[in-house]
Design an enzyme around this catalytic site. Sequence first.
Site, mmCIF file in Angstrom:
data_model
loop_
_atom_site.group_PDB
_atom_site.id
_atom_site.type_symbol
_atom_site.label_atom_id
_atom_site.label_comp_id
_atom_site.label_asym_id
_atom_site.label_seq_id
_atom_site.Cartn_x
_atom_site.Cartn_y
_atom_site.Cartn_z
ATOM 1 N N ASP A 93 -10.279 1.345 -5.086
ATOM 2 C CA ASP A 93 -9.983 3.025 -4.133
ATOM 3 C C ASP A 93 -10.833 4.046 -5.016
ATOM 4 O OD1 ASP A 93 -8.508 2.769 -5.350
ATOM 5 O OD2 ASP A 93 -6.539 2.932 -3.795
ATOM 6 N N HIS A 121 4.263 3.853 -3.522
ATOM 7 C CA HIS A 121 4.804 5.351 -3.861
ATOM 8 C C HIS A 121 5.805 6.375 -2.810
ATOM 9 C CE1 HIS A 121 0.848 5.866 -4.145
ATOM 10 N NE2 HIS A 121 1.266 6.791 -3.492
ATOM 11 N N ASP A 145 1.083 -0.637 0.161
ATOM 12 C CA ASP A 145 -0.408 0.201 0.306
ATOM 13 C C ASP A 145 0.930 0.998 0.397
ATOM 14 O OD1 ASP A 145 -3.052 1.897 0.697
ATOM 15 O OD2 ASP A 145 -1.961 1.736 2.796
#
Length: 1474
Positions: free
Chosen positions: A626, A528, A525
């Site tokens: 999401d 980045h 999760d």
Amino acid sequence: MPEFKSPFNSYTLILPLIEGDRSDVLNKVPLGCTLRFIIPPTLHGSVITLKTNHPLSPTSKFERNKFRKLEFSKSTWDDENYAEVQIITNGTFQYQFENNNGQSGKGFFIVNPILQAGVAGEEEINLNSLTCQTVLTKSLGPLKEWQLRLQPTLDCKYNAIHFTPVQELGDSNSSYSLKNQLKPNPGIRDSFDQIGKFLDDLKENHGVLSFCDLVLNHTANETPWLLTNPEATYNLLNSAHLRPAYLLDAALHKLSVEIAKEKWENYGVPKELTKEEHLEALRKILNTHILPALKLEQFYMLDTEDTVQAFKARACRLEPRAAPAEGCLTIIQDPEYRRFSAMIEWKLALNLFHVNRGDPENSIQRSCDILRSALINLNESIENLIRSHCNAAVENILSGVRYERVDRNGPRYPVVDKDHPLIARYFHRVQGPDTEENLQEEELYAWSEGGRFIMAHNGWVMGDDPLRNFAEASSNVYLRRELIAWGDSVKLRFGECPSDSPFLWNLMREYTEQTATIFHGIRLDNCHSTPIHVAEYMLDAARNVRPNIYVFAELFTNSDRVDNIFVNRLGITSLIREALNAWSPHELGRLIFRYGGSPIGAFKKTGQDVIQTSIPHALFMDQTHDNPSPIEKRSLFDCLPTAALVAISGCAIGSNRGFDELVPHHIHVVSETRLYSTMATGISKAKAFLNTLHKNIGATHNQIFIDQHTTDIVVVTRHAESTGENIILIAYTAFNFPPEEPVNHHVRSLNIGVADVTSVMYEGRLISTSGSPYRRPGTHNCSESFINGIDGYKLIDSENVAPPDAKLIQIRKEHRDTVIEFTDFHPGDIVVIKTQPQPATVQSIKNLEQILKQDTVNKLYRSVTLGDLNKILYRCEQEERDDTDGQVGTYEIPKFGSFVYCGLQGIASLLSEIRVNDDLGHPLCDNLRAGDWLMDYMTSRLLREDSTREIGVYLRTTFQYVKDLPRNLIPRFFDIVVMIVTIAAYKRVWELLNGFVQNGSPFAKQLALASVQVSGYSKSGYLPNKPDAVTLSAGLPHFSTGYMRNWGRDTFIALPGIYLVTGRVQEAKTTILAYASVLRHGLIPNLLDKGTHARYNCRDATWFWLYSIVRYCELVPSGEAILKERVCRMYPNDLAQPVLDNSVVESLEDTMYEALSKHFRGISFRERNAGNAIDAHMTDTGFNIEVHVDLNTGFPTGGNRYNCGTWMDKMGSSTTAGNKGLPATPRDGAPVEIVGLAYAVLKFVDSSYKSGLFRYDVVSNETGVRWTWNQWHETIKSNFEANFWVDEQAEHDLIHRRSIYKDTVGATLSYMDYQLRPNFVVAMAVADELFTTSRALAALEKFKELLLGPLGVKTLDPADWNYNGNYDNSNDSSDMKVAHGYNYHNGPEWVWPMGFYLRSYVKMHARVGEQANALIHVKKVLAKHIEHINSSAWRGLPELTNKAGSFCPGSCTTQAWSIATILETLHDLQTKSN
């Protein structure tokens, strides 16, 4: 259709070692293969140390920083050396190398995991067969209900489920805000062990793998250990740089509270912000009330007066400098970020400002005043910088408020209140006094020890560098309000290594290992924003628990390069990609192709292929969990087509529960509190078919084709390379809602080519159950307890329909093609059909498999000669037209151009470029698909000649099978045919050559092939009286036919390398004797022109001819027998007409003696037909030929200012520039290479005479002077260095360089004697006895420093006023030095002298025991030649290059002597090594 069994099957992949950091290049390697590291030309000649962290054993624990050395094979030549590693385990692995020259490089290779399900892992799940559904774990309820609530997922035939975290959630109930990483969420009501047992059951009994998120970057605000371990977060104590940003955050929070209480309504900002006017009023409040009061710039500034006084105190104790030092004063930030507490570097300040200013009493005060002014300027610059940050903060605040309250696409919160504050908090206080109403008290507390409990939230920064940690001191993200904050979580601070935060690293490692123990895969999760070194550490720990773990992540870097860095360093198996990101059906088709396998008809690899850099493997999702529902973004009726297009993709695919059940809103990871239904609804039935289809074709149908049939209809074909079966999806997308009533419109038919439809596998349509079929959804009736999909719509579908019974389409035949007609096809519809190859296609594949066996092809060449192979492989345009009386040339490809050769190599060179990138859009592939012209061309040219007819018949038969295939497969199979017959031709070439070639390096073999390019039959350019013999073309394409083909000088410079060292003894002998037959005036002709029209205007060709005889005798067993071979003289005397009946016969030794004796006596004649007929540019004097031997030195001498008798033979031709009739390089006198050649030849005949092999012993002239061979060559030797060497102490007005050998002795233009040119290395290579070692080495160093180029050697010293390195024969300027290419030999870099240089370099360095170092130098130099010959379409070495190795348009692209002298170099080195 049977699988075509190509002869190119291997598991070896090749990875060249490229200098530099290649961490952004993705190299995918399959488990079980051999990875071979090779040394590219750029690293040749160096000692390389190569290491990898790939373990030796699959059971070994992976340690990222533990490297082992890989050993290279022990070949002499670097193009043969390699190191290998057997790929025995999966993961991400690094290689790194360095050499003894300081060059280094590193990179990664990725080995994907093997996913297995079933009780004993017997069900292998191919990565491209993976179908994964995401579920919110909190919406599954207690563990005991999971089986029931996951039944719809199982019914949809997914083979993987992605669970959001199963750990305890924080108070926000966000699926990604974890309160306790080591406890299961209370709502599950069970232990991790029980969860693991449930997931094992899914794997073993349902074939379903389980994946879970790993959340490393933040923890919930309520996490208990935040109180005991605040150092694990970014707080105001350990990250003091955040203090000013916190003070701003506190002020903004206070403002938000006050706006909610309507305290700012009189300033134009009510608590209901709905208009742009409100935003402008808010801007004014921020700029005139909030920010000025905070005075944030003071935290970054220094106290000017305090600093000046401190400076003064220091200065009083020191003597002033005479002048200021170099440097620039800057502000040093106070590490505690206190107001006006920044500093300067005192030593620098004193050196800059404490200067003697001429007034002892006031000097220090003046320095203080100047310093004060500088400090004020520094403070102003800081103030401006902080002001720009504050301006950015205002704009970012307004953008956030605009989206949330004004923008039509935002949530449009009605009022500012506690639940919906105007501005999100960036910091969370876990304990401490409530001082937020008083900003002064807040500042005091934040700058105290209590600041450790004020922690920065985590979040997302749009467009930020993902490799940078935005919470570190180098970032101003929090001050500039660039963070989209997650207010329920605080950002974790790991530091650089475990010792920086032991508690956090240990906790997260335990959490990671626990997750890896339970789940088969991990979704990283917030990948980045997770510090990449932290993710590396944790994923290494996960792999040590579960080696075959599947790792996937979603990255928002907007950079393929950065994506690759993350994938490489973390070993990410798949990156999440989303179909909803496509803005049009065309873009969706592009994404499917990008992520989905090779194109249909992709070229067959050879079995030992260089790894092609690739993009990360994709987990392509129709909708991620999401993101908003596609019903909101597109239309309800696009769900089925998008689901189908995703399912047909050649990668892993995924979806989420809401998409499948047609939930018309976002199932929010934070706010959703309901449970999943236990019933499969929406398009779940279609998903079951699509997921099953995807699983079935993932591993087998490895090729893909996308056809944008119309604006909205996308056709995707998945092709099984092994069977020829196609699965074709036709999807009518509906990105926008279609008209509510179906519109009857014509959809053009679809031709699917030469194939038979065996089944309509699926037809599907989603329609409304009431009203019009395409009724738009009304208000959704949300269940309070369960997550429910939209009502009032149904899926109408059917599976495995017989083709005649299809409802949405009709299928008909058009000759061999199959055509689809759309009879009832509307937006939202999908059709899946299966096709099989037709019987003719199947039979053709079988035939090709049989006929293309390598042994069968090799036998075709059993009687083929090297002359035949020249025709089969090569022949340029001019040669082919010469052969066919102008009727046929090279094959021209529309929109591309012509092949460089008519033979196989012309096609093979281009295919090698196309094949490596599967460039099926290349014009060559278009041409092959469009018609059979190229195959017919190739066949017909080989059928013309008896010697190649058998191969022509074979190709005609083979190509007929290819022609019977579907047109889209023809480029692939054409390439296979060309590869096989070309490789067989190569093998035959090497078989016909000698052991030097057969046992040589790849470069030697490539040069040997190149030698065949320039040796062939010529209809118009044959040897005297030998029309059936092969001849040496000087170079292609310019010197390929007619009188331009055969040049005496070029031939005999090339002959030792082209013929002798490769074992072509008969061709060498024939050529030597043929030129001997036309000896005239004691000279071998420069321009042969069949002998009957020869031109005798060069002084060096004779000596190269004689030296070729020497080399023949040295290299050929019993080679001295050639001296007694018959020569049929065409010119019995110098004035005779050509005798063509072979009636005048003598031995070769007689001809040789005539040449030598006439040189000794002196040669003087005027060229026949002197004038424009033979040379339009030469002056009258230039046609006078003079050669004699200087009795003082023994040097052959001759020529005049107006002719050019050596290889540097450019004659000026520009009237405008004034160089017409003036040779650029006359080189009259005694050229150094001729003197060296003469010595080598004379020493040979002397030895041969003494051995009884040569019957002549002396030469004499007309004055009665008689010299023996020994006397002549000893005279040369005793005078050589005395005349040619330019000593360091030598004094002469014309000397420009010292420690060199002159280019000539006795030139009319005396300065030319002293020019540094490359010709002395020819003399050194053939007659090294003439050279003193120390002098030779010094001269070679000068050569290396000044003349050595990348591919060739400069023909003139770059410092010479005549030097110009760029040749352009079309130059029509008035510049005498370059007009009409006058500088041909005055700078441009010629390749052929390079061989002589390298041989000389090795010889001379061997004298002083440095042969090993010399060999290293040779390897480095030849690296460029290896690179060139392998990349040039001509597969040869050029005549010359322009400056620094740049391309020269006027050069022959492959030149005989360039190839030859490098071959000689390799032969010499191999002979010495043996």
